[in-house]
Write a protein that holds these residues in place. Structure first.
Motif, short mmCIF file in Angstrom:
data_model
loop_
_atom_site.label_atom_id
_atom_site.label_comp_id
_atom_site.label_asym_id
_atom_site.label_seq_id
_atom_site.Cartn_x
_atom_site.Cartn_y
_atom_site.Cartn_z
N GLY A 95 28.21 58.18 -45.38
CA GLY A 95 28.52 58.87 -46.69
C GLY A 95 29.84 58.38 -47.44
N ASP A 96 30.87 57.90 -46.57
CA ASP A 96 32.02 57.26 -47.25
C ASP A 96 31.46 56.25 -47.69
N THR A 97 30.55 55.40 -47.29
CA THR A 97 30.16 53.93 -48.11
C THR A 97 29.55 54.18 -49.31
N ILE A 98 28.65 55.37 -49.00
CA ILE A 98 27.78 55.53 -50.32
C ILE A 98 28.89 56.13 -51.49
N VAL A 99 29.84 56.82 -51.02
CA VAL A 99 30.53 57.42 -52.27
C VAL A 99 31.39 56.45 -52.73
N ARG A 100 32.05 55.54 -52.01
CA ARG A 100 32.79 54.39 -52.50
C ARG A 100 31.86 53.62 -53.29
N GLN A 101 30.73 53.32 -53.11
CA GLN A 101 29.84 52.48 -53.79
C GLN A 101 29.40 53.21 -55.01
N PHE A 102 29.13 54.35 -54.86
CA PHE A 102 28.67 55.09 -56.33
C PHE A 102 29.82 54.84 -57.21
N TYR A 103 31.11 55.26 -56.80
CA TYR A 103 32.15 55.01 -57.83
C TYR A 103 32.36 53.80 -58.28
#
Ligand SMILES: [Fe+2]
Ligand SMILES: [Fe+2]
Lengths: 248, 325
Positions: A95-103
């Protein structure tokens, strides 16, 4: 004195962000929660690496100190890197990786849409090529943000924590308040508010909330980084540094 | 799969014999067996074991090479390696799908891997210590995989044969890339060549083990060959591999770590030394340098990802509900 200081600054900024984020994403290889996702992450890493090469090749052409994209990736010192702190941050959980990527993807798409209209054909060309890929990256990271945000209570809570955690790092992407950045005009057109607006639909669909804090990290574009980058570079540059002047 | 459950209702042994005879006849006539066709239980089980083992090998195989993604010494090499490792994951996907057509789920296969019940190729329990290992893996490990898999493009089970066609194309690409990388190293500085030699020293014998134990000790061979899910003997393929590699090593200027390798004029093939089968069985038992680490990486990925998979299920259910309202 380099006549293309703005172009150089821009292409290093774009190239370094992509290069370091690609490095982080490649660390997922063999460890992702779903095989399909593992392949998708590797795919994004590969796209970003390709884009980094295009930017760094251009930077090398106009740089007076470095001749090739590889020189820029493998021979620069940490204070010469121009990426933001966001892309250096460890992967954390999925989830951390997804949010970093989404931003990142939201910002990346916006800046490329702007650069695509540049009068500099070289810049416009790289932006056009990258944009196709980045639209797909954003689609994917947005889907996962919604899915995890609106999945289980556990996934929702995890994602909200990630959203809060990466916020001040992500704000640096839109930080126009830095001296000597060389392309403030480009960045100014992409204000913090434009970026936040671009996030809001997906964040709402994901039943998440953006933080209200204003604090933003800064300094990446002046070569001031978090400790993570020194470890990333130690790893990435180990062979060319151990065996200078060697062909691989 | 329902039709197969019905097929498996008790049948008289005469009927069964007739079905089996028909099945074997199809195989003998090179007619492909497809998922909905009747097949003996043993055929199904053996194939599940073989295909899932192959799939696991692709996935576990991503780990040793993946370790060098962040250290690849040029941007070009980094892209090549990233694309290669991604290909291997894709191979895993095709193979899991092929195995699923036999009535086993991917989750069941994962659990079998994680519990140690299902195996993967022993080769991936060896460590990657230098950059040259990446070249040697491409040359020898992908090379041995090709040798094993090209004949399987003609195997009797349709989905497996078709997966092999796709996979073999990519494997031969990997093999050439690995070899090309070694050419660069061997033409480079002395330390680069030393790196390549060291890697060959460590990977040579484990590569020969990839073909499995000598035919005389191979447990399932005869039946599998009748069923055409194994097309060649282990020793035959191993011999072929040695014969291909010897001139390649010469071209690189590297020395294969076996002083018994010599051209046998009479047999028109190379003689070579005895593989250390004790080591092979030891690695299979879990005592290779990296067995524990590799398995732990897969188990951790699975366990750490549980909340993500749960969320995906929960989200799908919510979506279904809201769309059926
Ligand atoms: Fe493969
Ligand atoms: Fe391969």
């Amino acid at each position: 004195m380099n006549n293309n200081i703005e172009e150089l600054s821009l292409s290093l900024f774009m190239g370094d962000n992509n290069l370091i984020l690609s490095h982080r994403l490649s660390e997922w290889t063999g460890h992702a929660p779903v095989l399909e996702e593992e392949l998708a992450l590797a795919n994004v890493a590969l796209d970003l690496l390709g884009q980094a090469r295009m930017w760094l090749e251009y930077a090398a052409e106009i740089s007076e100190d470095y001749k090739t994209a590889d020189d820029l990736a493998y021979k620069r010192e940490i204070w010469e890197f121009r990426n933001v702190a966001l892309v250096e941050q460890p992967n954390g959980h999925f989830g951390d990786t997804i949010v970093r990527q989404f931003y990142y993807d939201n910002w990346h798409k916006l800046i490329l849409e702007h650069l695509y209209q540049s009068e500099n054909e070289r810049i416009a060309g790289i932006a056009e090529k990258s944009l196709k890929e980045v639209r797909y990256h954003l689609e994917r990271s947005a889907q996962w943000t919604v899915l995890l945000g609106d999945g289980t209570e556990e996934s929702h809570n995890k994602l909200q924590t990630s959203v809060n955690h990466f916020w001040p790092y992500a704000l640096e992407l839109c930080n126009t308040n830095t001296a000597n950045s060389g392309f403030d005009d480009d960045l100014a057109s992409l204000s913090r508010q434009t970026w936040i607006d671009s996030l809001s639909n997906i964040i709402a669909e994901a039943t998440l909330q953006l933080p209200e804090t204003e604090f933003s990290y800064s300094g990446g574009r002046e070569g001031i980084h978090t400790e993570h980058l020194s470890l990333i570079l130690a790893e990435m540059q180990c062979l060319p540094r151990a065996y200078p002047g060697t062909q691989w | 799969m329902y039709s197969q459950v019905i097929d498996e209702q008790p049948v008289s042994s005469d009927e069964l014999n007739a079905q089996e005879a028909l099945f074997q006849e199809k195989i003998d006539n090179d007619i492909k067996i497809e998922p909905r066709d009747w097949m003996p239980d043993g055929y199904r089980k053996t194939l599940i074991r073989q295909i899932s083992q192959h799939a696991h090998s692709e996935i576990v195989g991503m780990l040793p090479e993946g370790k060098w993604l962040t250290r690849a010494p040029s941007l070009t090499r980094k892209s090549i390696l990233l694309a290669k490792v991604q290909d291997e994951g894709g191979h895993g996907l095709y193979l899991y799908s092929a195995a699923e057509t036999l009535g086993v789920t991917r989750d069941e296969m994962y659990l079998a891997l994680h519990s140690g019940k299902a195996k993967y190729s022993s080769i991936f329990n060896y460590p990657t210590l230098t950059w040259a290992d990446i070249g040697v893996i491409g040359w020898l490990v992908d090379g041995a995989a090709i040798m094993n898999q090209v004949p399987l493009q003609r195997c009797s089970y349709g989905p497996y044969a078709r997966a092999m066609v796709r996979i073999c194309k990519e494997e031969s690409f990997h093999q050439r890339q690995g070899f090309e990388m070694l050419i660069t190293l061997c033409k480079g500085k002395p330390v680069q060549k030393a790196m390549a030699q060291d890697a060959l020293n460590r990977w040579w014998w484990p590569s020969l083990m990839m073909f499995g134990p000598p035919d005389a000790d191979s447990v399932h061979s005869a039946q599998s060959m009748r069923w055409k899910i194994k097309m060649n003997g282990n020793d035959e393929l191993r011999q072929k591999f040695v014969d291909v590699c010897v001139p390649q090593a010469e071209l690189l200027g590297l020395t294969i770590p076996d002083n018994k390798i010599i051209w046998n004029e009479e047999w028109q093939q190379h003689d070579f030394g005895e593989v250390n089968w004790d080591e092979f069985y030891n690695v299979l038992k879990g005592n290779g340098v990296c067995n524990r680490e590799r398995l732990k990486a897969r188990v951790d990925a699975w366990e750490d990802g549980a909340w993500v998979r749960d969320a995906a299920k929960a989200y799908a259910v919510k979506r279904q509900r809201s769309s059926s309202l």
